[in-house]
Design an enzyme around this catalytic site. Structure first.
Site, short mmCIF file in Angstrom:
data_model
loop_
_atom_site.label_atom_id
_atom_site.label_comp_id
_atom_site.label_asym_id
_atom_site.label_seq_id
_atom_site.Cartn_x
_atom_site.Cartn_y
_atom_site.Cartn_z
N HIS A 97 46.70 44.75 82.64
CA HIS A 97 46.66 43.95 81.42
C HIS A 97 48.06 43.59 80.91
O HIS A 97 48.19 42.86 79.93
CB HIS A 97 45.88 44.68 80.33
CG HIS A 97 44.42 44.79 80.67
ND1 HIS A 97 43.63 43.70 80.94
CD2 HIS A 97 43.61 45.88 80.81
CE1 HIS A 97 42.40 44.10 81.21
NE2 HIS A 97 42.36 45.42 81.15
N ARG A 104 49.94 51.02 86.88
CA ARG A 104 48.51 50.71 86.86
C ARG A 104 48.34 49.42 87.62
O ARG A 104 48.85 48.37 87.20
CB ARG A 104 47.95 50.56 85.45
CG ARG A 104 46.45 50.17 85.55
CD ARG A 104 45.67 50.40 84.31
NE ARG A 104 45.97 49.45 83.26
CZ ARG A 104 45.27 49.37 82.14
NH1 ARG A 104 44.23 50.17 81.94
NH2 ARG A 104 45.59 48.51 81.20
N GLU A 163 36.02 54.58 83.20
CA GLU A 163 35.98 53.75 81.99
C GLU A 163 34.68 52.95 81.90
O GLU A 163 34.67 51.83 81.41
CB GLU A 163 37.22 52.85 81.89
CG GLU A 163 37.59 52.06 83.10
CD GLU A 163 38.87 51.25 82.91
OE1 GLU A 163 39.38 51.10 81.80
OE2 GLU A 163 39.37 50.73 83.93
N ASP A 193 37.33 50.24 77.37
CA ASP A 193 36.30 49.78 78.31
C ASP A 193 35.10 50.74 78.31
O ASP A 193 33.96 50.29 78.45
CB ASP A 193 36.89 49.66 79.73
CG ASP A 193 37.60 48.33 79.92
OD1 ASP A 193 37.14 47.32 79.37
OD2 ASP A 193 38.64 48.30 80.61
C1 3PY Z 1 40.90 50.89 78.26
O1 3PY Z 1 40.93 51.32 77.09
O2 3PY Z 1 39.88 50.45 78.80
C2 3PY Z 1 42.12 50.88 79.04
O3 3PY Z 1 42.08 50.54 80.19
C3 3PY Z 1 43.38 51.29 78.36
O4 3PY Z 1 44.50 50.86 79.01
MG MG Z 2 40.36 49.52 80.79
#
Ligand code: 3PY
Ligand code: MG
Length: 253
Positions: free
Chosen positions: A44, A69, A139, A165
């Site tokens: 992101h 990441r 996530e 997420d």
């Molecule tokens: C999330 O909160 O989904 C993330 O990937 C944080 O970087």
């Molecule tokens: Mg995420």
């Protein structure tokens, strides 16, 4: 620091910095603050492959271990990050043991995986041939359902929770991470699986308050807000303090 040293860092209540703006100067600034580790976010963040190398070089010069990441769970971004010198990768959206195995395999040279050998950075791959850290992101609700199988995958070293997420995957707002009991029940399952596998379990934190909250729940490592968010907050605070009477700045954009 060797990669196994990084794994020890992630076990030990580590607080990490997070980079989303491209450029070696910000990497140098955040790398110099004293964070236990710094992650370059190419999912992101606004950072493309060509920005990654100077950022990892800048972090190396500060002595702070680096992770990347990657933008997707695929061999190509994982190879790019590791060949440019990251000590470990954080792989997003890993929802099953099969997907975890694919991430781990991309991190390891044969016979333990499918990574291709290509020592390009001078002195880097030949002098530090340790295994990079492979952290997989849990996530989604599906990932939590599969978490015991995910942590059992050979070559997976650490779990990292994406709190927003995860909330969205439950059909809840991202504020569920502030203490929704159903949300916390999912976190408890991830933490239990990590403990059973003797594996570090980390989480992204939108504020220092979240770090405190998640530390109490049992997480072992934390990444705090990125450079862009911190810069905006500090600039707004400086502007507010500089206006007559501390007036709230009018935001543009
Ligand atoms: C999330 O909160 O989904 C993330 O990937 C944080 O970087
Ligand atoms: Mg995420």
């Amino acid at each position: 620091m060797s990669e196994s040293g990084l794994l020890d860092v992630l076990r030990g209540d580590a607080v990490g910095g997070w980079l989303q703006l491209p450029g070696s100067a910000t990497a140098e600034v955040i790398g110099s603050v004293g964070f236990d580790v710094v992650c370059v976010d190419t999912q992101h963040g606004l950072i493309g492959p060509d920005s990654l190398l100077p950022m990892l070089q800048a972090l190396a010069a500060t002595g702070t271990p680096s992770m990347v990441r990657v933008h997707w769970n695929a061999p190509s971004p994982i190879t790019e990050a590791l060949d440019r010198g990251a000590a470990g990768v954080i792989v997003p959206l890993v929802n099953s043991a099969q997907e975890a195995a694919a991430a781990a395999s991309a991190c390891r040279w044969p016979p333990h995986g499918t990574r291709s050998y290509g020592p390009t950075r001078h002195g880097f791959m030949t002098s530090a041939p340790g295994d990079p850290v492979c952290a997989v992101m849990v996530e989604s609700v599906a990932a939590v359902e599969a978490v015991s199988d995910i942590v059992a995958v050979d070559g997976v070293d650490a779990v990292f929770v994406g709190p927003s997420d995860l909330a969205l995957s439950m059909g809840r707002p991202t504020s569920a991470q502030d203490g929704d009991p159903d949300y916390d029940a999912l976190l408890a399952r991830v933490l239990e699986a990590g403990r059973a596998a003797d594996m570090p379990v980390g989480i992204f934190c939108a504020s220092a308050g979240h770090v405190q909250r998640f530390r109490e729940l049992g997480f072992t490592y934390f990444f705090v807000r990125g450079d862009g968010a911190l810069l905006a907050e500090m600039a707004a605070a400086e502007l507010r303090a500089s206006r007559p009477g501390g007036a709230e700045p009018l935001r543009r954009g």
